[in-house]
Motif scaffolding. Structure first.
Motif, short mmCIF file in Angstrom:
data_model
loop_
_atom_site.label_atom_id
_atom_site.label_comp_id
_atom_site.label_asym_id
_atom_site.label_seq_id
_atom_site.Cartn_x
_atom_site.Cartn_y
_atom_site.Cartn_z
N GLY A 24 36.96 34.79 38.27
CA GLY A 24 37.42 36.15 38.51
C GLY A 24 36.42 37.20 38.12
O GLY A 24 36.78 38.28 37.66
N ARG A 25 35.12 36.91 38.34
CA ARG A 25 34.06 37.87 38.04
C ARG A 25 33.31 38.19 39.33
O ARG A 25 33.06 37.31 40.14
N LEU A 26 32.94 39.44 39.50
CA LEU A 26 32.09 39.82 40.62
C LEU A 26 30.64 39.59 40.23
O LEU A 26 30.15 40.13 39.23
N ARG A 27 29.96 38.76 41.03
CA ARG A 27 28.57 38.44 40.76
C ARG A 27 27.78 38.43 42.07
O ARG A 27 28.32 38.11 43.13
N PRO A 28 26.48 38.75 42.02
CA PRO A 28 25.68 38.73 43.25
C PRO A 28 25.38 37.30 43.67
O PRO A 28 24.92 36.48 42.88
N ALA A 29 25.65 37.01 44.93
CA ALA A 29 25.31 35.71 45.51
C ALA A 29 24.10 35.89 46.42
O ALA A 29 24.04 36.86 47.19
N GLY A 78 35.80 47.19 27.39
CA GLY A 78 35.34 45.94 27.98
C GLY A 78 36.07 45.64 29.26
O GLY A 78 37.28 45.90 29.38
N ALA A 79 35.36 45.11 30.24
CA ALA A 79 35.95 44.79 31.54
C ALA A 79 36.41 43.34 31.54
O ALA A 79 35.60 42.43 31.40
N SER A 80 37.70 43.13 31.68
CA SER A 80 38.22 41.77 31.76
C SER A 80 37.88 41.17 33.12
O SER A 80 37.67 41.90 34.10
N ASP A 81 37.80 39.86 33.19
CA ASP A 81 37.66 39.25 34.50
C ASP A 81 39.04 39.16 35.15
O ASP A 81 40.07 39.41 34.51
N LEU A 82 39.07 38.84 36.42
CA LEU A 82 40.33 38.87 37.15
C LEU A 82 41.27 37.75 36.71
O LEU A 82 42.46 37.77 37.04
N GLY A 83 40.72 36.79 35.95
CA GLY A 83 41.56 35.73 35.43
C GLY A 83 42.72 36.25 34.60
O GLY A 83 43.80 35.65 34.57
N LYS A 84 42.54 37.39 33.93
CA LYS A 84 43.62 37.99 33.16
C LYS A 84 44.78 38.39 34.07
O LYS A 84 45.95 38.14 33.76
N SER A 85 44.45 38.98 35.21
CA SER A 85 45.49 39.37 36.16
C SER A 85 46.13 38.15 36.81
O SER A 85 47.35 38.12 37.04
N TRP A 86 45.32 37.17 37.12
CA TRP A 86 45.86 35.94 37.70
C TRP A 86 46.84 35.26 36.75
O TRP A 86 47.84 34.69 37.18
N MET A 87 46.55 35.33 35.45
CA MET A 87 47.45 34.73 34.46
C MET A 87 48.82 35.41 34.51
O MET A 87 49.86 34.75 34.43
N LEU A 88 48.84 36.74 34.65
CA LEU A 88 50.11 37.45 34.74
C LEU A 88 50.86 37.05 36.01
O LEU A 88 52.07 36.80 35.97
N LEU A 119 54.54 35.25 36.40
CA LEU A 119 55.62 35.81 37.21
C LEU A 119 55.99 34.92 38.40
O LEU A 119 57.01 35.15 39.05
N GLY A 120 55.14 33.94 38.69
CA GLY A 120 55.38 33.09 39.85
C GLY A 120 55.12 33.79 41.16
O GLY A 120 55.78 33.51 42.17
N VAL A 121 54.14 34.70 41.16
CA VAL A 121 53.83 35.51 42.35
C VAL A 121 52.43 35.15 42.85
O VAL A 121 51.45 35.35 42.12
N PRO A 122 52.28 34.62 44.06
CA PRO A 122 50.95 34.41 44.63
C PRO A 122 50.23 35.73 44.86
O PRO A 122 50.87 36.73 45.21
N GLU A 123 48.92 35.75 44.66
CA GLU A 123 48.18 37.01 44.82
C GLU A 123 48.36 37.59 46.22
O GLU A 123 48.45 38.81 46.38
N ASP A 128 50.88 37.78 47.97
CA ASP A 128 52.18 38.42 48.15
C ASP A 128 52.27 39.78 47.47
O ASP A 128 53.28 40.48 47.58
N VAL A 129 51.22 40.18 46.76
CA VAL A 129 51.24 41.42 45.99
C VAL A 129 50.94 42.62 46.89
O VAL A 129 49.99 42.61 47.67
N THR A 130 51.74 43.67 46.77
CA THR A 130 51.50 44.92 47.49
C THR A 130 51.06 46.05 46.56
O THR A 130 50.43 47.00 47.00
N VAL A 131 51.43 45.97 45.29
CA VAL A 131 51.01 46.95 44.28
C VAL A 131 50.68 46.20 43.00
O VAL A 131 51.45 45.33 42.56
N PHE A 132 49.51 46.51 42.42
CA PHE A 132 49.18 46.00 41.09
C PHE A 132 48.60 47.17 40.31
O PHE A 132 47.47 47.59 40.55
#
Length: 407
Positions: free
Chosen positions: A42-47, A211-221, A225-229, A231-235
């Motif tokens: 869940g980190r943005l990195r240059p590829a 500090g900037a968290s990686d997206l893994g923190k949001s994925w954990m929430l 909640l049992g919500v696939p990413e 299916d989300v309309t507002v976060f």
């Protein structure tokens, strides 16, 4: 920092040694060589898009926050911990709706709105929730006060605002940036090689960053909640009050909320990126204005109407604040001192004092570290052997290491 300290010699080295924050500068300056990519963590990195050539990336490395950092604030007041500034105090947006919707008191949003309303800026380069993937953030250029206000709110996760820097400059119009402190440092470093920034960039506005968290923190929430990413309309991470609740809405009409304490009370679970743990300037010493949370002891005591701390660091920042106050776009409360900010942001004080030891630990482990100037890391050095050994061990055992992603 010892003169023997080694600097990263390539974009790959920056990423692999945990010094990348995913600001997006690589993609802006090398769009045919690098593409910002979300990693499995869940980190943005240059590829890399082709063969890696450090010589071709010289412009990137000259401004990359993983290679160089510098305080550029020139305010008349000075504090050993908080650096140069002109004013420290309490503030909030003059518009009650912005004050309510935006994070804390809406100071950065109010200043962005004022810059456009006054004609000082044609647009604001900042980040907002990605409409296609609301958990994630994307860079945008807001051209109206309504756009700036609508796209307000803290984004606790990866943001690559500087990926839009060249697009912004190519417009040839005056603009401002709202971003992270490390982004501000990159912009100031880039300005040494690109005179368009001095000509067109009217203000750099940042938050004092925990500090900037990686997206893994949001994925954990979402997992909780049992919500696939998809299916989300507002976060929403904060806002609609101070500090406001995190809110998740789904395509089938469900809604979930968590209090700030429930989501962020346990610092061990923040999933902060490595570069943030090694950050020499989370307090905006390369910005014109920095806005901060000003909760006693760094913890909100409950919901309130919304108050920011505001630190003006340059003449530009001071004049912008005064202009916004005169127009009614910003309201000032009581003045603060640096010791007030020690109380509001004790973790910033601790980090600033620990950073020299952490960098020594990395160097002793054979890792490259960034250059730093004007940030007083050596002056504030406490010589903490535990901090040094901790950074050394984390480097050697791979806890700070990352892999360069594929596009």
């Amino acid at each position: 920092m010892s003169s023997e300290a080694r600097r990263p010699a390539s974009v790959r080295e920056v990423v692999e040694h945990g010094l990348c924050i995913g600001c997006g500068l690589c993609e802006a300056l090398g769009p045919y060589r690098w593409k910002m990519t979300m990693t499995g963590e869940g980190r943005l990195r240059p590829a890399p898009l082709g063969e890696e050539t450090p010589q071709a990336d010289a412009d990137i490395l000259a401004a990359c926050p993983g290679v160089v950092t510098e305080a550029t604030a020139n305010g008349p007041e000075y504090d050993e911990v908080w650096g140069r500034y002109a004013h420290m105090g309490e503030a909030w947006a003059g518009d009650p709706e912005i004050r309510f919707r935006a994070a804390t008191g809406g100071v950065l949003t109010a200043l962005g709105v004022h810059l456009i309303k006054s004609g000082k800026a044609k647009f604001i380069l900042h980040c907002t929730a990605d409409p296609a993937h609301p958990v994630r953030s994307k860079w945008v250029m807001s051209e109206t006060p309504e756009d700036v206000a609508r796209r307000s709110g803290s984004r606790y996760g990866p943001s690559n605002t500087l990926a839009g820097l060249e697009v912004a400059l190519d417009r040839g119009e005056p603009f401002a940036i709202i971003a992270k402190p490390c982004d501000a440092g990159a912009v100031r470093a880039r300005a040494k090689a690109d005179p368009r920034l001095d000509a067109l960039l009217v203000a750099v506005l940042v938050m004092v960053c925990g500090g900037a968290s990686d997206l893994g923190k949001s994925w954990m929430l979402l997992d909780e909640l049992g919500v696939p990413e998809e299916d989300v309309t507002v976060f929403r991470y904060r806002g609609y009050g101070n500090p406001g609740r995190a809110r998740v809405e789904t395509k089938d009409g469900r809604a979930f909320e968590r209090t700030y304490e429930e989501l962020w009370g346990d610092e061990a679970g923040w999933r902060i990126q490595t570069r943030c743990k090694l950050c020499p300037d989370a307090i905006g010493e390369a910005a014109d204005v920095a806005a901060a949370d000003i909760w006693p002891g760094a913890q909100p005591e409950g919901e309130d109407a919304g108050f920011n701390g505001i630190i003006t660091r340059t003449d530009t920042g001071q004049h912008l604040m005064q202009s916004a106050v005169k127009s009614g776009d910003l309201i000032l409360g009581k003045d603060h001192t640096p010791r007030d900010y020690d109380h509001f942001q004790p973790h910033q004080v601790n980090k600033k004092r620990a950073m020299a030891a952490r960098l020594r630990g990395l160097s002793r482990a054979g890792w490259p570290v960034y250059a730093h100037a004007g940030l007083r890391l050596d002056t504030l050095d406490t010589g903490d052997e535990r901090e040094e050994q901790g950074a050394h061990d984390r480097a050697l055992n791979g806890r700070f290491a990352e892999k360069l992603p594929r596009p």
